[in-house]
Design a protein around this motif. Sequence first.
Motif, PDB file in Angstrom:
ATOM      1  N   ARG A 134      40.211  20.428   2.187  1.00 44.72           N
ATOM      2  CA  ARG A 134      40.742  20.865   1.190  1.00 44.72           C
ATOM      3  C   ARG A 134      40.170  20.622  -0.213  1.00 44.72           C
ATOM      4  N   GLN A 135      38.898  21.207  -0.502  1.00 37.60           N
ATOM      5  CA  GLN A 135      38.132  21.332  -0.984  1.00 37.60           C
ATOM      6  C   GLN A 135      37.932  23.451  -1.248  1.00 37.60           C
ATOM      7  N   ARG A 136      39.310  24.306  -0.372  1.00 33.56           N
ATOM      8  CA  ARG A 136      39.149  25.504  -0.029  1.00 33.56           C
ATOM      9  C   ARG A 136      39.717  25.842  -0.976  1.00 33.56           C
ATOM     10  N   THR A 137      40.295  25.903  -1.258  1.00 34.99           N
ATOM     11  CA  THR A 137      41.252  26.277  -2.602  1.00 34.99           C
ATOM     12  C   THR A 137      40.814  25.599  -4.120  1.00 34.99           C
ATOM     13  N   LEU A 138      40.158  24.689  -4.191  1.00 34.30           N
ATOM     14  CA  LEU A 138      39.199  24.914  -5.634  1.00 34.30           C
ATOM     15  C   LEU A 138      38.733  26.210  -5.757  1.00 34.30           C
ATOM     16  N   GLY A 139      37.741  25.691  -4.453  1.00 33.62           N
ATOM     17  CA  GLY A 139      36.740  26.755  -4.385  1.00 33.62           C
ATOM     18  C   GLY A 139      37.134  28.160  -4.133  1.00 33.62           C
ATOM     19  N   PHE A 140      38.099  29.129  -4.185  1.00 34.97           N
ATOM     20  CA  PHE A 140      38.747  30.351  -4.177  1.00 34.97           C
ATOM     21  C   PHE A 140      38.691  30.497  -5.792  1.00 34.97           C
TER      22      PHE A 140
END
Length: 507
Positions: A134-140
């Motif tokens: 759920r946080q990967r979009t923010l990470g990228f």
Amino acid sequence: MQKKQLSFWQIWNMSFGFLGIQFGFALQNANTSRIFETLGADVEDIPILWIAAPVTGLIIQPIIGYMSDRTWTKLGRRKPYFLVGAILSSIALFIMPNSPSLWVAAGTLWLMDASINISMEPFRAFVGDNLPERQRTLGFAMQSFFIGIGAVAGSLLPYIFTNYIGLSNTAPEGIIPPSVKWSFYVGGIVFLLAVLWTVFSSKEYSPEELAAFEAAEKLDEAATDGRIEEANRKKSIKKQQVYGIGMIILGGIITYLIYSNNLTKELYILFVGLVIFGMLFLLAAILRNQQIKNGFTIIVTDLLNMPKTMKQLAWVQFFSWFALFSMWIYTTQAVTGHVFGETDTTTEAYNDAADWVTVMFTVYNGVAAAVAFLLPVLARRTSNKVTHLLALSFGGVGLISIYFLGDKVGLLLSMVGVGIAWASILSIPYAMLSGSLPASKMGYYMGVFNFFIVIPQIVAATILGFLVKELFNNEPVYALIVGGCAMILAGFLTLGVSTNRKININE
């Protein structure tokens, strides 16, 4: 057991190294053609000199991804590669502007791009390792932000040194101007310091913790019926053999036609490369038939056994990066020659126009940083596919518009569209891809995904040089029009990408 949700500043720290990576990458992109031309390269030869960069990425990234999946040291899993790549990249950045000849500059580009790839590839897998889905979009998106900021600073440095520090942007024939030299020196220092920040401020999960996260997936894999798995493996090997033979035949026929018709030599790279790829496919099939499984067979086989989402995104990436590479190769020549009518590299007018290209690149990277966190918001309101289509359409129109522009302000406006596309290219495809990848193979799948960044660059470096020379009367601006059309096509191809999680691996 689930991965912990990280704070904003923890994600900030783990992404900060991309500031330095992109700082060096921006200096390379904005100034390498200028350095080559200063050292005596003809405009039609510049793409073949650039070929080092994509070829190096094609070889290095899958290998580094595969190795980093299997590396565990006191420093961590991915971080040793960040550090080694940063040290080598910094050395190359100091050497590049002091190249005494064209062949030295081309060799240094090879070293520099290999080193940047060593640092850059594990950063993509770093997000998958450390962040819950759920946080990967923010990470990228955070990586895109630092890519934009680093590229702004890197692209703008020669202009700043000339107009605010007072360093000359001209030099005798065959000598790199002082403003460019000092930009590379600063870039080398920033690259190393930024990566060191991530290395010492971020943590990685231990092997035991990652094993716990992956336990459920491994149980599912263990439950697969052995007979079905073996049937799929044999089918995959046969398919690999057919593909290998097909590539050898096609590459051999076209290579012969190039030779017999005395066509431009750059085309050999593409089609001789196709023959070599076919041979690698056949070799991997032979080894797999003998029950031999190693890094080589895994990397080659994954080109056939990629998740469906990854295969569909491959075409999106192909046309997106074809367009970007056309921009990086030809913007300097298009702006100096087509827009401002200057081709003599020793004149102040030429170097002023070339400096303006660095400002243009600064704008598109600045726009990318500014919109990095807006794209996830738009994606939530629409979808990742619609967001990427819109962004790439803006970028394609921006590239095409350069042909019709005749002033500096208009050129900057064209880069706004490119910046929106760049922000999306750096984040949306990875957000769409990450859910389809097995966690235990995140590193080398990200490396294999890089094939679809590298292959279009090789195609661009070979085909565009031929087109500019044979069809476009040595007018590089037409290569930007081709690139703009390719970027718009990539946007529409995004609409066909499946985002459901389906992992299909037949080793």
